[in-house]
Design a protein around this motif. Structure first.
Motif, mmCIF file in Angstrom:
data_model
loop_
_atom_site.group_PDB
_atom_site.id
_atom_site.type_symbol
_atom_site.label_atom_id
_atom_site.label_comp_id
_atom_site.label_asym_id
_atom_site.label_seq_id
_atom_site.Cartn_x
_atom_site.Cartn_y
_atom_site.Cartn_z
ATOM 1 N N THR A 159 10.403 0.218 0.834
ATOM 2 C CA THR A 159 10.135 1.168 -0.083
ATOM 3 C C THR A 159 10.775 2.629 -0.211
ATOM 4 O O THR A 159 11.224 2.688 0.292
ATOM 5 C CB THR A 159 8.142 1.043 0.397
ATOM 6 N N LEU A 204 5.253 6.267 -5.440
ATOM 7 C CA LEU A 204 6.086 5.461 -5.483
ATOM 8 C C LEU A 204 7.453 5.298 -6.515
ATOM 9 O O LEU A 204 7.416 5.599 -7.804
ATOM 10 C CB LEU A 204 5.445 3.843 -5.385
ATOM 11 N N LEU A 228 9.498 -0.670 -4.715
ATOM 12 C CA LEU A 228 9.265 -1.363 -3.778
ATOM 13 C C LEU A 228 10.345 -2.769 -4.061
ATOM 14 O O LEU A 228 9.802 -2.820 -4.864
ATOM 15 C CB LEU A 228 7.355 -2.212 -4.457
ATOM 16 N N GLN A 234 9.512 -2.648 -9.485
ATOM 17 C CA GLN A 234 9.933 -3.624 -7.647
ATOM 18 C C GLN A 234 11.175 -4.026 -7.795
ATOM 19 O O GLN A 234 11.924 -4.070 -9.301
ATOM 20 C CB GLN A 234 8.487 -4.826 -8.301
ATOM 21 N N LEU A 283 0.893 2.856 1.410
ATOM 22 C CA LEU A 283 1.758 2.482 2.656
ATOM 23 C C LEU A 283 1.828 2.130 3.626
ATOM 24 O O LEU A 283 1.092 3.118 4.955
ATOM 25 C CB LEU A 283 3.331 2.791 2.112
#
Length: 326
Positions: free
Chosen positions: A17, A70, A73, A120, A222
């Motif tokens: 990540t 984020l 990921l 992603q 996470l």
């Protein structure tokens, strides 16, 4: 005879990540000195880290950014062929992603935005960790010597994303990447508010939680795992001694049955220390649907859930026109 869809086993694991942080130096210090990861490389504006039991070179990138959250990921496929099968499935589903040549520690990857707004990627080629003379383990089936530092997080475990529509995001991960829905929370008279999914036998590699704000793409937490429940308790003492705010735990989850502890790293992202959890070996496991908390409790043993666990996420949500305070 019931016609079951053919299960897909093309995704092996949560590979790595990227977390954004407004204080890169403080976040690096937390993850290395207190959480127990190791810095293995730096690129402009970013630091790359690994846990002692990760077999890959790096499982976490910290990137300097004006707010936490984020970055992306990444799911590792089981083979090059599996990678291309999943790309084809995504594109058949109407997803228009893009290839890039790779990043620190891994090769070519296909990036896309999932249902819920999170970036992603899927990839296969990865650089494995090669121990130095000082980190060579006594047992050759370990990636490196166990020399605990801080909480000694062992390896990357799972991620929890906030999404506006849990059921839609869950279906997307199942239909395109082959995730298996293990547990779901559907309170009486309400839409689905939680889903726990995995790609192999774990309780979950991915959790999806109902986004409380009118936004998308946010991170709930996470998690890295440790070997034993006692390691989670030890981590709590380490956080206490280092003035790290403990938000929730140690305690046991109802869903997944994992033992947990949640803190905030200096950039503002919620981080979990996790161990245990059910393992699913049956190929025809039936999804467990919860319609309320077990016996009215938010955790297995009755520890109350703090309000912040339902409201804090990264990046912070600021309503349009609201004044931002430091």
């Amino acid at each position: 005879m019931i016609d079951h869809p053919e299960p897909v086993y093309d995704i092996a694991q949560l590979g790595h990540t990227e977390l954004h942080t407004p204080d890169l130096a403080a976040s690096v210090a937390f993850f290395t000195e207190i959480y127990g990861l190791t810095l293995v490389g730096e690129t402009p504006g970013a630091a790359h880290l690994r846990a002692w039991n990760d077999d890959v070179l790096s499982s976490l990138t910290l990137t300097a950014h004006d707010e936490p959250g984020l970055g992306h990921l990444a799911w590792r496929a089981t083979s090059p062929q599996a990678l291309h099968r999943r790309v084809a499935a995504l594109e058949e589903h109407g997803v228009r992603g893009w290839w890039h040549d790779g990043d620190f520690g891994h090769g070519a990857a296909y990036r896309f935005v999932g249902v819920g707004g999170h970036l992603q990627e899927i990839y296969f080629d990865t650089e494995k960790y090669v121990p130095t003379p000082d980190t060579t383990p006594a047992l050759p089936n370990q990636p490196q010597k166990f020399a605990p530092r801080g909480a000694a997080a062992a390896h990357i475990d799972h991620i929890n994303l906030l999404v506006p529509d849990v059921a839609a995001a869950s279906r997307f991960q199942q239909e395109t990447l082959g995730f298996k829905l293990r547990e779901r929370l559907v309170p009486a008279g309400r839409d689905e508010v939680g889903a726990w999914l995995s790609v192999m036998t774990k309780a979950h590699d991915l959790a999806l939680t109902k986004e409380p704000a009118p936004t998308q793409g946010r991170l709930h937490h996470l998690a890295y795992s440790v070997p034993e429940t006692s390691d989670v308790i030890r981590a709590a003492d380490i956080f206490l001694e280092n003035d790290v705010f403990i938000e929730f735990g140690p305690a046991k989850h109802s869903r997944t049955q994992g033992f947990f502890l949640y803190v905030y790293e200096p950039g503002g992202n919620r981080i979990e220390v996790f161990t245990g959890g059910i393992h699913i070996f049956s190929p025809d496991f039936e999804t467990v649907t919860w319609d309320t908390e077990s016996q009215g409790r938010g955790t297995a043993w009755g520890m109350p859930v703090p309000e912040s666990f339902h409201s804090h996420a990264t990046p912070p949500y600021v309503p349009a026109g609201a004044e931002v305070t430091a």
